[in-house]
Design an enzyme around this catalytic site. Structure first.
Site, PDB file in Angstrom:
ATOM      1  N   HIS A  76       0.822  -1.194   0.083  1.00 34.45           N
ATOM      2  CA  HIS A  76      -0.100   0.041   0.023  1.00 34.45           C
ATOM      3  C   HIS A  76       1.090   1.358  -0.174  1.00 34.45           C
ATOM      4  O   HIS A  76       1.770   1.309   0.832  1.00 34.45           O
ATOM      5  CB  HIS A  76      -0.779  -0.060   1.143  1.00 34.45           C
ATOM      6  CG  HIS A  76      -1.731   1.115   1.221  1.00 34.45           C
ATOM      7  ND1 HIS A  76      -3.302   1.121   0.448  1.00 34.45           N
ATOM      8  CD2 HIS A  76      -1.884   2.283   1.854  1.00 34.45           C
ATOM      9  CE1 HIS A  76      -3.669   2.428   0.565  1.00 34.45           C
ATOM     10  NE2 HIS A  76      -2.894   3.065   1.630  1.00 34.45           N
ATOM     11  N   ASP A 117      -6.410  -9.117   5.505  1.00 34.91           N
ATOM     12  CA  ASP A 117      -7.421 -10.033   6.176  1.00 34.91           C
ATOM     13  C   ASP A 117      -8.496  -9.426   5.619  1.00 34.91           C
ATOM     14  O   ASP A 117      -8.496  -8.779   4.605  1.00 34.91           O
ATOM     15  CB  ASP A 117      -7.163  -9.598   7.830  1.00 34.91           C
ATOM     16  CG  ASP A 117      -7.373  -8.299   8.301  1.00 34.91           C
ATOM     17  OD1 ASP A 117      -7.702  -7.278   7.281  1.00 34.91           O
ATOM     18  OD2 ASP A 117      -7.061  -7.793   9.395  1.00 34.91           O
ATOM     19  N   GLU A 118     -10.001  -9.489   6.496  1.00 39.62           N
ATOM     20  CA  GLU A 118     -11.274  -9.248   5.671  1.00 39.62           C
ATOM     21  C   GLU A 118     -11.247  -7.715   5.686  1.00 39.62           C
ATOM     22  O   GLU A 118     -12.243  -7.377   4.889  1.00 39.62           O
ATOM     23  CB  GLU A 118     -12.085  -9.893   6.749  1.00 39.62           C
ATOM     24  CG  GLU A 118     -12.509 -11.385   6.563  1.00 39.62           C
ATOM     25  CD  GLU A 118     -11.494 -12.394   7.007  1.00 39.62           C
ATOM     26  OE1 GLU A 118     -10.445 -11.870   7.801  1.00 39.62           O
ATOM     27  OE2 GLU A 118     -11.381 -13.509   6.897  1.00 39.62           O
ATOM     28  N   ASP A 127      -6.597  -2.996   4.208  1.00 34.27           N
ATOM     29  CA  ASP A 127      -5.496  -2.334   4.663  1.00 34.27           C
ATOM     30  C   ASP A 127      -5.600  -2.311   6.081  1.00 34.27           C
ATOM     31  O   ASP A 127      -4.764  -1.679   6.754  1.00 34.27           O
ATOM     32  CB  ASP A 127      -5.255  -0.794   4.366  1.00 34.27           C
ATOM     33  CG  ASP A 127      -5.474  -0.692   2.775  1.00 34.27           C
ATOM     34  OD1 ASP A 127      -4.951  -1.584   1.783  1.00 34.27           O
ATOM     35  OD2 ASP A 127      -5.831   0.463   2.150  1.00 34.27           O
TER      36      ASP A 127
HETATM   37  C1  GRF Z   1       1.456   0.799  -6.663  1.00 30.10           C
HETATM   38  O1  GRF Z   1       1.357   2.306  -6.472  1.00 30.10           O
HETATM   39  C2  GRF Z   1       0.952   0.032  -5.557  1.00 30.10           C
HETATM   40  O2  GRF Z   1       1.316   0.620  -4.323  1.00 30.10           O
HETATM   41  C3  GRF Z   1      -0.611   0.213  -5.811  1.00 30.10           C
HETATM   42  O3  GRF Z   1      -0.843   0.053  -6.965  1.00 30.10           O
HETATM   43  C4  GRF Z   1       0.316   0.503  -7.851  1.00 30.10           C
HETATM   44  C5  GRF Z   1       0.946  -0.512  -8.682  1.00 30.10           C
HETATM   45  O4  GRF Z   1       1.644  -0.230  -9.610  1.00 30.10           O
HETATM   46  N1  GRF Z   1      -1.329  -0.563  -4.798  1.00 30.10           N
HETATM   47  P1  GRF Z   1       2.598  -1.290 -10.336  1.00 30.10           P
HETATM   48  O5  GRF Z   1       1.286  -2.181 -11.228  1.00 30.10           O
HETATM   49  O6  GRF Z   1       2.985  -2.129  -9.408  1.00 30.10           O
HETATM   50  O7  GRF Z   1       3.361  -0.632 -11.416  1.00 30.10           O
END
Ligand code: GRF
Length: 219
Positions: free
Chosen positions: A110, A147-148, A151
């Site tokens: 995230h 988890d459920e 984040d």
């Molecule tokens: C990343 O910023 C990730 O944190 C988010 O989506 C983006 C994915 O980028 N959840 P990529 O497809 O790995 O280039």
């Protein structure tokens, strides 16, 4: 050897970071068994196929009901015999039966320091827009178990990134990827592949490596 399934929706730069780390040997004891995308046009699929990795599209749009999609998604994961599922920019809600079956074996990256700018509605550029709107001076990325909740799972690794004057959501997104996501996602995979991550009472403990233990004993 830990078998990994990587779930993607877009460019796949995080997938690339894992593949590169395996090549460089900074991730050991792990191999990518397959890649699943919900988006047939995701460049991530090409990155995987280019390396001879099974890459398939499983999209909710191709199924009559969510339940049918959920079953197909679980069957695809099972077909890879994955020990670990890595969500690398995967924009589909993970079916409850997958979370249940792969408890503490699904990780997500995230692009913020959880618990800031996370949860429902915080994905993609919206995370960085939120950080800039609040005026935080430091943001970053988090790898956590899934988890459920959204984040809410146990946090494995976090890395901070500075917010700089003049940042736009796009500029900040790029810096967070380069300085944090592409670093801590492969690191987390390596720790798990080498048996160094345990979860107790909802908290992650990172065990020392044999090298570290050996060094301390000889000191
Ligand atoms: C990343 O910023 C990730 O944190 C988010 O989506 C983006 C994915 O980028 N959840 P990529 O497809 O790995 O280039």
């Amino acid at each position: 050897m830990l078998k990994i399934a990587v779930c993607v929706s877009g460019g796949g730069t995080n997938l690339q970071a894992i593949m590169d780390a395996i090549d460089r040997g900074t991730v050991t004891n792990a191999q990518i068994a397959g890649v699943i995308s919900n988006n047939p046009n995701a460049y991530a699929l090409k990155r995987a196929a280019g390396r001879g990795i099974s890459a398939v599209c499983v999209s909710p749009k191709d199924y009559g009901s969510r339940e049918q999609f959920n079953r197909a998604f679980l069957e695809t994961l099972d077909s890879f015999a994955a020990d670990l599922v890595v969500l690398a920019g995967f924009l589909v809600v993970i079916p409850p039966q997958v979370i249940e079956k792969y408890r503490n074996r699904i990780i997500n990256i995230h692009p913020s320091l959880i618990p800031s700018f996370c949860g429902k509605g915080y994905y993609g550029l919206k995370v960085h827009e939120g950080a800039l709107a609040r005026g935080v001076k430091v943001t970053g990325a988090t790898v956590h178990f899934v988890d459920e909740g959204t984040d809410t799972g146990p946090i494995i690794l976090q890395k901070a990134v500075e917010v700089l004057p003049g940042d736009t959501p796009e500029i900040l997104q790029k810096r967070v990827m380069e300085q944090a996501e592409w670093v801590i996602l492969p690191q987390a995979v390596d720790l798990i592949a080498n048996g160094r991550v345990s979860v107790q009472d909802g908290q992650v403990r990172i065990l020392e490596s044999e090298q570290q233990t050996g060094r301390e004993e000889s000191e």
